[in-house]
Design a protein around this motif. Structure first.
Motif, PDB file in Angstrom:
ATOM      1  N   ASN A 283      46.607  25.463  -1.169  1.00 16.14           N
ATOM      2  CA  ASN A 283      46.784  26.903  -0.987  1.00 16.14           C
ATOM      3  C   ASN A 283      45.400  27.551  -0.997  1.00 16.14           C
ATOM      4  O   ASN A 283      44.953  28.114  -2.001  1.00 16.14           O
ATOM      5  CB  ASN A 283      47.666  27.468  -2.090  1.00 16.14           C
ATOM      6  N   LEU A 284      44.707  27.481   0.147  1.00 14.06           N
ATOM      7  CA  LEU A 284      43.318  27.900   0.194  1.00 14.06           C
ATOM      8  C   LEU A 284      43.145  29.403   0.124  1.00 14.06           C
ATOM      9  O   LEU A 284      42.124  29.889  -0.371  1.00 14.06           O
ATOM     10  CB  LEU A 284      42.650  27.345   1.459  1.00 14.06           C
ATOM     11  N   ASP A 285      44.124  30.155   0.623  1.00 18.60           N
ATOM     12  CA  ASP A 285      44.032  31.619   0.508  1.00 18.60           C
ATOM     13  C   ASP A 285      44.005  32.042  -0.961  1.00 18.60           C
ATOM     14  O   ASP A 285      43.199  32.877  -1.366  1.00 18.60           O
ATOM     15  CB  ASP A 285      45.206  32.281   1.230  1.00 18.60           C
ATOM     16  N   ALA A 286      44.914  31.452  -1.751  1.00 17.16           N
ATOM     17  CA  ALA A 286      44.942  31.759  -3.186  1.00 17.16           C
ATOM     18  C   ALA A 286      43.665  31.264  -3.861  1.00 17.16           C
ATOM     19  O   ALA A 286      43.107  31.941  -4.735  1.00 17.16           O
ATOM     20  CB  ALA A 286      46.169  31.120  -3.839  1.00 17.16           C
ATOM     21  N   ALA A 287      43.185  30.087  -3.452  1.00 18.75           N
ATOM     22  CA  ALA A 287      41.963  29.537  -4.041  1.00 18.75           C
ATOM     23  C   ALA A 287      40.777  30.461  -3.794  1.00 18.75           C
ATOM     24  O   ALA A 287      39.991  30.753  -4.710  1.00 18.75           O
ATOM     25  CB  ALA A 287      41.683  28.148  -3.462  1.00 18.75           C
ATOM     26  N   LEU A 288      40.652  30.953  -2.560  1.00 19.85           N
ATOM     27  CA  LEU A 288      39.553  31.868  -2.234  1.00 19.85           C
ATOM     28  C   LEU A 288      39.706  33.195  -2.971  1.00 19.85           C
ATOM     29  O   LEU A 288      38.705  33.806  -3.384  1.00 19.85           O
ATOM     30  CB  LEU A 288      39.493  32.098  -0.723  1.00 19.85           C
ATOM     31  N   PHE A 290      41.074  33.648  -5.986  1.00 18.59           N
ATOM     32  CA  PHE A 290      40.711  33.483  -7.399  1.00 18.59           C
ATOM     33  C   PHE A 290      39.214  33.207  -7.576  1.00 18.59           C
ATOM     34  O   PHE A 290      38.612  33.675  -8.546  1.00 18.59           O
ATOM     35  CB  PHE A 290      41.545  32.372  -8.034  1.00 18.59           C
ATOM     36  N   ILE A 291      38.604  32.456  -6.652  1.00 17.06           N
ATOM     37  CA  ILE A 291      37.169  32.193  -6.803  1.00 17.06           C
ATOM     38  C   ILE A 291      36.373  33.469  -6.562  1.00 17.06           C
ATOM     39  O   ILE A 291      35.305  33.680  -7.166  1.00 17.06           O
ATOM     40  CB  ILE A 291      36.692  31.053  -5.870  1.00 17.06           C
ATOM     41  N   ALA A 292      36.883  34.351  -5.710  1.00 17.32           N
ATOM     42  CA  ALA A 292      36.214  35.639  -5.491  1.00 17.32           C
ATOM     43  C   ALA A 292      36.239  36.477  -6.770  1.00 17.32           C
ATOM     44  O   ALA A 292      35.252  37.143  -7.114  1.00 17.32           O
ATOM     45  CB  ALA A 292      36.878  36.387  -4.343  1.00 17.32           C
ATOM     46  N   ILE A 293      37.372  36.442  -7.475  1.00 17.06           N
ATOM     47  CA  ILE A 293      37.466  37.160  -8.752  1.00 17.06           C
ATOM     48  C   ILE A 293      36.478  36.571  -9.757  1.00 17.06           C
ATOM     49  O   ILE A 293      35.761  37.299 -10.460  1.00 17.06           O
ATOM     50  CB  ILE A 293      38.904  37.095  -9.308  1.00 17.06           C
ATOM     51  N   ALA A 294      36.446  35.237  -9.818  1.00 21.58           N
ATOM     52  CA  ALA A 294      35.540  34.568 -10.764  1.00 21.58           C
ATOM     53  C   ALA A 294      34.091  34.923 -10.489  1.00 21.58           C
ATOM     54  O   ALA A 294      33.295  35.141 -11.414  1.00 21.58           O
ATOM     55  CB  ALA A 294      35.744  33.053 -10.693  1.00 21.58           C
ATOM     56  N   ARG A 295      33.724  34.985  -9.218  1.00 14.78           N
ATOM     57  CA  ARG A 295      32.330  35.255  -8.854  1.00 14.78           C
ATOM     58  C   ARG A 295      31.935  36.714  -9.066  1.00 14.78           C
ATOM     59  O   ARG A 295      30.754  37.030  -9.196  1.00 14.78           O
ATOM     60  CB  ARG A 295      32.085  34.872  -7.395  1.00 14.78           C
ATOM     61  N   SER A 296      32.914  37.599  -9.089  1.00 15.65           N
ATOM     62  CA  SER A 296      32.602  39.030  -9.201  1.00 15.65           C
ATOM     63  C   SER A 296      32.789  39.572 -10.615  1.00 15.65           C
ATOM     64  O   SER A 296      32.543  40.748 -10.867  1.00 15.65           O
ATOM     65  CB  SER A 296      33.473  39.839  -8.236  1.00 15.65           C
ATOM     66  N   THR A 297      33.235  38.735 -11.542  1.00 12.70           N
ATOM     67  CA  THR A 297      33.464  39.183 -12.919  1.00 12.70           C
ATOM     68  C   THR A 297      32.664  38.306 -13.876  1.00 12.70           C
ATOM     69  O   THR A 297      32.112  37.278 -13.509  1.00 12.70           O
ATOM     70  CB  THR A 297      34.953  39.112 -13.283  1.00 12.70           C
ATOM     71  N   GLY A 298      32.633  38.713 -15.125  1.00  6.56           N
ATOM     72  CA  GLY A 298      31.873  37.960 -16.115  1.00  6.56           C
ATOM     73  C   GLY A 298      30.380  38.211 -15.960  1.00  6.56           C
ATOM     74  O   GLY A 298      29.925  38.910 -15.059  1.00  6.56           O
ATOM     75  N   VAL A 299      29.637  37.624 -16.872  1.00  7.41           N
ATOM     76  CA  VAL A 299      28.179  37.762 -16.854  1.00  7.41           C
ATOM     77  C   VAL A 299      27.591  36.412 -16.473  1.00  7.41           C
ATOM     78  O   VAL A 299      27.540  35.492 -17.275  1.00  7.41           O
ATOM     79  CB  VAL A 299      27.640  38.209 -18.229  1.00  7.41           C
ATOM     80  N   ILE A 300      27.151  36.289 -15.231  1.00  9.83           N
ATOM     81  CA  ILE A 300      26.638  35.007 -14.740  1.00  9.83           C
ATOM     82  C   ILE A 300      25.115  34.996 -14.917  1.00  9.83           C
ATOM     83  O   ILE A 300      24.364  35.245 -13.985  1.00  9.83           O
ATOM     84  CB  ILE A 300      27.017  34.786 -13.271  1.00  9.83           C
ATOM     85  N   ASP A 301      24.671  34.757 -16.145  1.00 13.21           N
ATOM     86  CA  ASP A 301      23.225  34.785 -16.400  1.00 13.21           C
ATOM     87  C   ASP A 301      22.697  33.422 -16.818  1.00 13.21           C
ATOM     88  O   ASP A 301      21.584  33.305 -17.311  1.00 13.21           O
ATOM     89  CB  ASP A 301      22.886  35.823 -17.469  1.00 13.21           C
TER      90      ASP A 301
END
Length: 366
Positions: A283-288, A290-301
C-alpha cells in the motif's frame, strides 16, 4: 574530599595553583608571609610548613569548593604524589564528592554526545570513569553511576552496530542490568530488558524480540512512554517477520499513546514505522502518506534519525518503478551520512535494501 596527612611545600604549592592565587594573594589568604609561600614554591617536598601552618592549610583545603579539590588532586597526580606508595599524602576511600559530581556531569554530556552521534567523545568520557574504579569497591552511589555508564556504553555500541560479542551492546547491557539488580532498582532493570530486546531484534532474533516487547509493553516497572515504545517495537519486529497487517495495528495503538503523552519525536518515529509496514503490504499511497508525516514532524537534529528517515523514504520510493531512481538517490545520500558518522548497522541495512532492489520490479501504487 581530599585529605592531606602531612603538608610539604609541594602540597602547599599545588593548593595555591588550585585556588588560582598569586603568591601574595595566597599569603594573605593564609595569613603567612610572602617569603614563606615563595619558599614552598621553590623547595617543594624539601620543606615542610610549621605545625600551626599545617593546620591553616588543612582549613584552607577543607573550605575550598569541589572545583578546587579537582584541580588540587589533578596537580598532585601530575606530580606523582598519589602513586607514592605507603607515604601517600592525599587519600580518600572510593570516589570523592567532587568525583561523583563530575561523573554525573560527564554522563549528562554523554547523553548529548550520543544524541549527536559524537561517538569518539562519548567513548572518551565513559572510559574516563569505567576504567577508574572497581565496581566491587564502590558504594551504592558509585555503583549506580557505574551501572549508568555501562548502560550508556551499551547504547554507544548499539548505535555503532556492535550488537553481539565481548565488546558489544549485549555484553554491556547485561553488566549494567546485573549492577542495577544488585541495587534493586526495578525501573532500570526493566529498561535494560527493553534494551536487550532491541539487541535481539537487531541480531535477527525477531520472534524472541517480539515476545519480550509484548511482555514489557504491559510491565508496570516501565514508564508509560517506555511501554508505548515497547508496543511500537512489537510492531517493528512483526513487520520484519512479514506480519505487516497486524504490525500496523499494533503500531497505530502506540502512535495514539505517544499523542496522548505529548511525545512528538516518538510520534514521528511511529509514523516512520507505520510507513514501512504499509510498504510491506504494497500500500504505497499509505506508506508515502505516513513517511511524509514522519519527515515533517518531530525534531530531526541527529544524523541517526535523518539516516533512519531517509532509509525508510528511499525504501518506499524503490518499491515503485516510477520513483525508483529517486529512491536510489535518497538511499545513496543516507549511506554517505551513515558512513560519515560511523552508523554501521544502518549502513548495512541500506546496503541490504540496495542489493535486494537490484533487478526486482516493485509493485505499483494503489
Amino acid at each position: 574530599m581530599a585529605t592531606v596527612h602531612h603538608w610539604s611545600g609541594l602540597e602547599a604549592h599545588a593548593l595555591r595553583l588550585a585556588l588560582r592565587m598569586s603568591v601574595r594573594g595566597f599569603a594573605q589568604h593564609l595569613g603567612v608571609a610572602e617569603r614563606t609561600v615563595a619558599k614552598w614554591n621553590k623547595l617543594l617536598e624539601s620543606t615542610e610548613p610549621r605545625p600551626d601552618t599545617q593546620a591553616i592549610l588543612d582549613t584552607a583545603l577543607a573550605r575550598a569548593d569541589a572545583a578546587v579539590h579537582l584541580r588540587f588532586e589533578t596537580l598532585l597526580s601530575e606530580a606523582g604524589r598519589p602513586e607514592a606508595g605507603p607515604g601517600r599524602r592525599v587519600t580518600a576511600s572510593g570516589p570523592r564528592a567532587w568525583e561523583y559530581e563530575s561523573w554525573t556531569d560527564d554522563l549528562d554530556r554523554v547523553v548529548v554526545a550520543l544524541s549527536r552521534q559524537s561517538f569518539a567523545f562519548a567513548d572518551n568520557l565513559l572510559g574516563r570513569w569505567l576504567g577508574r574504579f572497581n565496581p566491587a569497591e564502590l558504594d551504592d552511589k558509585g555503583l549506580y553511576l557505574f551501572a549508568r555508564s555501562t548502560a550508556l556504553l551499551g547504547d554507544l555500541q548499539r548505535d555503532q552496530g556492535a550488537v553481539l560479542g565481548p565488546l558489544s551492546a549485549q555484553h554491556s547491557y547485561v553488566g549494567a542490568r546485573s549492577a542495577f539488580s544488585q541495587l534493586d532498582i526495578p525501573r532500570r532493570i526493566a529498561q535494560l530488558d527493553l534494551s536487550l530486546a532491541v539487541v535481539a531484534e537487531m541480531s535477527g532474533r525477531l520472534e524472541i524480540a517480539a515476545r519480550h516487547y509484548e511482555t514489557l509493553a504491559v510491565d508496570d516497572r516501565l514508564s508509560l512512554r517506555d511501554r508505548a515504545r515497547a508496543r511500537l517495537w512489537v510492531g517493528t519486529a512483526l513487520s520484519k517477520e512479514g506480519n505487516h497487517d497486524y504490525a500496523a495495528r499494533v503500531m497505530l495503538a502506540a502512535t495514539r499513546a505517544f499523542e496522548d503523552l505529548s511525545e512528538p519525536d516518538d510520534w514521528s518515529v511511529a509514523h516512520q514505522k507505520l510507513a514501512l509496514a504499509h510498504r510491506g503490504v504494497g500500500n504505497l499511497d499509505a506508506a508515502l502518506h505516513f513517511i511524509a508525516i514522519a519527515r515533517s514532524t518531530g525534531v530531526i537534529d541527529s544524523p541517526m534519525q535523518r539516516v533512519r528517515l531517509d532509509t525508510a523514504h528511499g525504501h518506499i520510493l524503490l518499491s515503485d518503478q516510477a520513483t525508483r531512481d529517486d529512491g536510489l538517490h535518497v538511499l545513496d545520500n543516507a549511506a554517505k551520512l551513515a558512513a560519515k558518522f560511523g552508523l554501521s548497522h544502518q549502513l548495512r541495512s541500506i546496503e541490504g535494501i540496495q542489493m535486494t532492489s537490484e533487478g526486482a520490479p516493485g509493485p505499483r501504487r494503489r
